[in-house]
Write a protein that holds these residues in place. Structure first.
Motif, PDB file in Angstrom:
ATOM      1  N   THR A 170      28.586 124.816 -26.948  1.00  0.00           N
ATOM      2  CA  THR A 170      28.953 124.947 -28.359  1.00  0.00           C
ATOM      3  C   THR A 170      29.060 123.581 -29.002  1.00  0.00           C
ATOM      4  O   THR A 170      28.592 123.369 -30.134  1.00  0.00           O
ATOM      5  N   SER A 171      29.672 122.637 -28.293  1.00  0.00           N
ATOM      6  CA  SER A 171      29.807 121.277 -28.802  1.00  0.00           C
ATOM      7  C   SER A 171      28.447 120.639 -29.040  1.00  0.00           C
ATOM      8  O   SER A 171      28.220 119.982 -30.064  1.00  0.00           O
ATOM      9  N   GLU A 172      27.509 120.849 -28.103  1.00  0.00           N
ATOM     10  CA  GLU A 172      26.156 120.296 -28.253  1.00  0.00           C
ATOM     11  C   GLU A 172      25.443 120.936 -29.438  1.00  0.00           C
ATOM     12  O   GLU A 172      24.732 120.265 -30.186  1.00  0.00           O
ATOM     13  N   GLU A 173      25.641 122.242 -29.626  1.00  0.00           N
ATOM     14  CA  GLU A 173      25.042 122.928 -30.775  1.00  0.00           C
ATOM     15  C   GLU A 173      25.613 122.391 -32.085  1.00  0.00           C
ATOM     16  O   GLU A 173      24.871 122.148 -33.051  1.00  0.00           O
ATOM     17  N   LEU A 174      26.927 122.180 -32.102  1.00  0.00           N
ATOM     18  CA  LEU A 174      27.558 121.646 -33.305  1.00  0.00           C
ATOM     19  C   LEU A 174      27.097 120.222 -33.590  1.00  0.00           C
ATOM     20  O   LEU A 174      26.885 119.835 -34.744  1.00  0.00           O
ATOM     21  N   GLU A 189      23.740 116.601 -36.830  1.00  0.00           N
ATOM     22  CA  GLU A 189      22.607 115.682 -36.983  1.00  0.00           C
ATOM     23  C   GLU A 189      21.598 116.227 -37.989  1.00  0.00           C
ATOM     24  O   GLU A 189      21.066 115.484 -38.812  1.00  0.00           O
ATOM     25  N   ASN A 190      21.333 117.530 -37.931  1.00  0.00           N
ATOM     26  CA  ASN A 190      20.426 118.164 -38.895  1.00  0.00           C
ATOM     27  C   ASN A 190      20.990 118.050 -40.314  1.00  0.00           C
ATOM     28  O   ASN A 190      20.259 117.785 -41.269  1.00  0.00           O
ATOM     29  N   ASN A 191      22.300 118.278 -40.447  1.00  0.00           N
ATOM     30  CA  ASN A 191      22.936 118.176 -41.761  1.00  0.00           C
ATOM     31  C   ASN A 191      22.843 116.755 -42.304  1.00  0.00           C
ATOM     32  O   ASN A 191      22.613 116.553 -43.495  1.00  0.00           O
ATOM     33  N   ALA A 244      19.347 116.167 -43.491  1.00  0.00           N
ATOM     34  CA  ALA A 244      19.148 116.848 -44.772  1.00  0.00           C
ATOM     35  C   ALA A 244      19.863 116.088 -45.889  1.00  0.00           C
ATOM     36  O   ALA A 244      19.347 115.977 -47.003  1.00  0.00           O
ATOM     37  N   GLU A 245      21.037 115.548 -45.604  1.00  0.00           N
ATOM     38  CA  GLU A 245      21.785 114.778 -46.597  1.00  0.00           C
ATOM     39  C   GLU A 245      21.001 113.537 -47.015  1.00  0.00           C
ATOM     40  O   GLU A 245      20.925 113.207 -48.206  1.00  0.00           O
ATOM     41  N   LEU A 246      20.389 112.857 -46.039  1.00  0.00           N
ATOM     42  CA  LEU A 246      19.595 111.670 -46.356  1.00  0.00           C
ATOM     43  C   LEU A 246      18.394 112.038 -47.218  1.00  0.00           C
ATOM     44  O   LEU A 246      18.063 111.326 -48.177  1.00  0.00           O
ATOM     45  N   ILE A 247      17.757 113.148 -46.884  1.00  0.00           N
ATOM     46  CA  ILE A 247      16.614 113.605 -47.685  1.00  0.00           C
ATOM     47  C   ILE A 247      17.072 113.919 -49.105  1.00  0.00           C
ATOM     48  O   ILE A 247      16.422 113.537 -50.081  1.00  0.00           O
ATOM     49  N   ASN A 248      18.214 114.604 -49.230  1.00  0.00           N
ATOM     50  CA  ASN A 248      18.722 114.940 -50.561  1.00  0.00           C
ATOM     51  C   ASN A 248      19.098 113.691 -51.351  1.00  0.00           C
ATOM     52  O   ASN A 248      18.883 113.635 -52.562  1.00  0.00           O
ATOM     53  N   GLU A 249      19.647 112.690 -50.667  1.00  0.00           N
ATOM     54  CA  GLU A 249      19.974 111.434 -51.345  1.00  0.00           C
ATOM     55  C   GLU A 249      18.709 110.763 -51.865  1.00  0.00           C
ATOM     56  O   GLU A 249      18.679 110.244 -52.978  1.00  0.00           O
ATOM     57  N   GLU A 250      17.648 110.779 -51.054  1.00  0.00           N
ATOM     58  CA  GLU A 250      16.377 110.185 -51.474  1.00  0.00           C
ATOM     59  C   GLU A 250      15.793 110.946 -52.665  1.00  0.00           C
ATOM     60  O   GLU A 250      15.314 110.343 -53.625  1.00  0.00           O
ATOM     61  N   LYS A 251      15.851 112.279 -52.605  1.00  0.00           N
ATOM     62  CA  LYS A 251      15.355 113.088 -53.724  1.00  0.00           C
ATOM     63  C   LYS A 251      16.172 112.813 -54.981  1.00  0.00           C
ATOM     64  O   LYS A 251      15.620 112.707 -56.078  1.00  0.00           O
TER      65      LYS A 251
END
Length: 100
Positions: free
Chosen positions: A16-20, A25-27, A30-37
């Motif tokens: 569960t910890s590894e999944e979280l 990391e995915n979030n 996505a945050e970096l992509i949204n910041e760039e956009k």
């Protein structure tokens, strides 16, 4: 046994910890992509605002030209009216001096 149950729970918790962690990391990605956009859209918006400001300034320049031309048209109209009045006066004078 109790230790096997605890070991299984620890393994589940680790999974569960590894999944979280993977989700975090995915979030973050996505945050970096949204910041760039967001930055790109801000730049685009700024550029569009500059274009709009330029267009407004150009419209004001054209409006000033129109007002100037309207003023000149009034002056020209007054000059035409004076010329026509003078021409009528001249014609009346000629007609008055011409024997019938």
């Amino acid at each position: 046994t109790e230790s096997e149950i605890a070991l299984a729970k620890a393994r589940d918790d680790l999974a569960t910890s590894e999944e979280l962690l993977a989700q975090a990391e995915n979030n973050r990605a996505a945050e970096l992509i949204n910041e760039e956009k967001s930055a790109a859209l801000f730049d685009e918006s700024s550029a569009a605002e500059e274009v709009a400001t330029g267009a407004e300034e150009k419209a004001a320049e054209y409006e000033a030209i129109v007002i100037k031309n309207e003023g000149q048209s009034l002056v020209d109209g007054e000059a035409l009216a004076q010329t026509e009045a003078s021409a009528l006066e001249g014609a009346e004078t000629v007609a008055a001096c011409t024997p019938i």
